[in-house]
Scaffold this motif. Structure first.
Motif, mmCIF file in Angstrom:
data_model
loop_
_atom_site.group_PDB
_atom_site.id
_atom_site.type_symbol
_atom_site.label_atom_id
_atom_site.label_comp_id
_atom_site.label_asym_id
_atom_site.label_seq_id
_atom_site.Cartn_x
_atom_site.Cartn_y
_atom_site.Cartn_z
ATOM 1 N N PHE A 103 0.834 -1.201 0.000
ATOM 2 C CA PHE A 103 0.000 0.000 0.000
ATOM 3 C C PHE A 103 0.870 1.253 0.000
ATOM 4 C CE2 PHE A 103 -2.789 -3.196 1.964
ATOM 5 C CZ PHE A 103 -3.899 -3.084 1.132
ATOM 6 N N ILE A 104 0.550 2.161 -0.901
ATOM 7 C CA ILE A 104 1.306 3.413 -0.995
ATOM 8 C C ILE A 104 1.176 4.221 0.292
ATOM 9 C CG2 ILE A 104 1.341 5.669 -2.145
ATOM 10 C CD1 ILE A 104 0.736 4.233 -4.757
ATOM 11 N N MET A 153 14.494 3.774 -0.477
ATOM 12 C CA MET A 153 14.158 2.640 0.373
ATOM 13 C C MET A 153 12.714 2.185 0.194
ATOM 14 S SD MET A 153 14.316 2.300 4.539
ATOM 15 C CE MET A 153 16.102 2.210 4.581
ATOM 16 N N TRP A 154 11.770 3.114 0.097
ATOM 17 C CA TRP A 154 10.355 2.749 0.165
ATOM 18 C C TRP A 154 9.599 2.844 -1.153
ATOM 19 C CZ3 TRP A 154 9.198 -0.025 4.092
ATOM 20 C CH2 TRP A 154 9.840 0.181 5.317
ATOM 21 N N SER A 184 4.311 5.469 2.339
ATOM 22 C CA SER A 184 4.485 6.920 2.473
ATOM 23 C C SER A 184 4.702 7.297 3.937
ATOM 24 C CB SER A 184 3.267 7.660 1.919
ATOM 25 O OG SER A 184 3.121 7.428 0.537
ATOM 26 N N ALA A 185 3.886 6.697 4.816
ATOM 27 C CA ALA A 185 4.049 6.973 6.242
ATOM 28 C C ALA A 185 5.429 6.533 6.732
ATOM 29 C CB ALA A 185 2.957 6.258 7.044
ATOM 30 N N LEU A 186 5.869 5.366 6.278
ATOM 31 C CA LEU A 186 7.190 4.870 6.671
ATOM 32 C C LEU A 186 8.305 5.741 6.100
ATOM 33 C CD1 LEU A 186 6.546 1.040 6.223
ATOM 34 C CD2 LEU A 186 6.919 2.246 8.385
ATOM 35 N N ALA A 187 8.106 6.249 4.888
ATOM 36 C CA ALA A 187 9.103 7.140 4.289
ATOM 37 C C ALA A 187 9.227 8.434 5.080
ATOM 38 C CB ALA A 187 8.735 7.446 2.840
#
Length: 378
Positions: free
Chosen positions: A23-24, A92-93, A28-31
């Motif tokens: 899931f984007i 990375m993501w 995105s949250a992890l990035a």
């Protein structure tokens, strides 16, 4: 690249919960989190390194603001922190096979490099003029031309390469190929060059108070991330009646990394700043914002979303033009503002630096909200 590893683990072992990384929104949250903590953890080390190498801000007598004497000696070129965080988190993501991701990383790295050379000349070589303006422009024009050429000529973009969403107008897009497909590139590529150059220079001019450029860039990046996400979803783009752009959803990860990097940089850049981003950071951030807007075909929303940046740049243009006009007419140049860019005008009026910055942030947030709701005000 971590995306490929997690995807491979999911295909081979199918461990429970690993599907969430497809899931984007999750990536995105992890990035954003990754970018933030990179800035916080490496920021202190880079600041110490900059101090040890005496890469520090010098006071400019032509600014005309006595309170800026205190800023002399503060480490500069802190934009390196932002660049490292954005690039590492995005790589990375994000999906490595996405053309938009590679293009936006090239824009960020090249313009960050132009800014780095400018900072190096000003700070290390003690030349206050920095990189000659013509060389800055050459770098910005080259990057803008590259973005325009890829967006125009790349085979997967042929269906919508010259189209752009018109704010406030329903069921309508501007087509830059209005003189015919054969001349479409001759209009579209110069438009890309102008927008990317204008935005990167505007962010550069805004970088004059502690936390001003990083905070407003984070706000613009967040809004662009939302626009990129809905543009890359066939359901949301259909509901909002905007162009469906396959693959632009991955740009949400870049925007999230930018937001995280700006907030992480604010950890050290809020008043009183421990480090300044310099042109290394401001040109890269401005270029990233302009390029993302072009990639999602929402560049006509930039005057609203980047209202703070554009007003700052406009204040410099007005000040310079008015001074030259009055000098020709009266023999003595007069000033329209007390000093330009605009944030210095309010400083000259006696406003405290934190008050100016926070009020500009508030205006930037309101402009970002209005930019988002224009998708329905049509």
């Amino acid at each position: 690249m971590l995306y490929l590893l997690l995807d491979w683990i999911q295909d081979v072992a199918s461990p429970p919960g690993f599907g969430v990384f497809t899931f984007i929104t999750v990536r995105s949250a992890l990035a954003a989190v990754t970018s933030f903590f990179i800035c916080v953890f490496i920021g202190k080390k880079i600041i110490r390194l900059l101090k040890r190498m005496q890469i520090e801000e010098t006071f400019r007598d032509d600014v005309g603001l006595d309170n800026h004497y205190d800023k002399a000696g503060t480490p500069s070129m802190g934009g390196l922190i932002i660049l490292l965080a954005i690039i590492f988190s995005t790589v990375m993501w994000a999906h490595p096979g996405n053309i938009y991701i590679w293009l936006i990383l090239v824009v960020t790295i090249v313009l960050g490099g132009v800014g780095f050379v400018d900072d190096y000349i000003k700070i290390i070589r003690k030349n206050k003029e920095g990189l000659l303006g013509k060389f800055k422009i050459i770098g910005q024009v080259a990057v803008g031309a590259l973005v325009g050429a890829v967006l125009y000529f790349y085979p997967d973009f042929q269906e919508y390469n010259t189209l752009s969403t018109i704010p406030f107008v329903k069921d309508a897009n501007i087509d830059y190929a209005f003189l015919g497909e054969a001349l479409g590139w001759a209009i579209y590529i110069p438009v890309c060059i102008f927008i990317l150059t204008a935005v990167s220079n505007s962010v550069n001019l805004t970088d004059g108070l502690d936390g001003l450029a990083s905070g407003t860039s984070a706000i613009a990046g967040l809004a662009l991330g939302i626009l990129a996400y809905v543009s890359g979803r066939v359901d949301y783009s259909g509901f909002l009646d905007i162009l469906y752009l396959p693959g632009t959803g991955e740009l949400t990860i870049y925007c999230a990394a930018m937001v995280g990097a700006c907030f992480g940089f604010l950890w050290y850049n809020t008043y009183p700043a421990e480090v300044f981003m310099g042109d290394t950071g401001s040109l890269a951030l401005g270029g990233g914002i302009g390029a993302v807007a072009l990639m999602i075909h929402k560049e006509l929303l930039l005057p609203i979303l980047c209202g703070i940046f554009f007003v700052e740049a406009l204040s410099v243009i007005i000040q310079t033009s008015y001074f030259k006009y009055t000098k020709r007419k009266y023999g003595v140049g007069r000033r329209f503002f007390k000093i330009a860019p605009l944030h210095h005008h309010f400083e000259k009026k006696g406003w405290a630096e934190p008050k100016i910055v926070v009020r500009f942030w508030i205006i930037a947030i309101l402009l970002a909200i209005f930019t988002i709701i224009t998708l329905k005000l049509r």
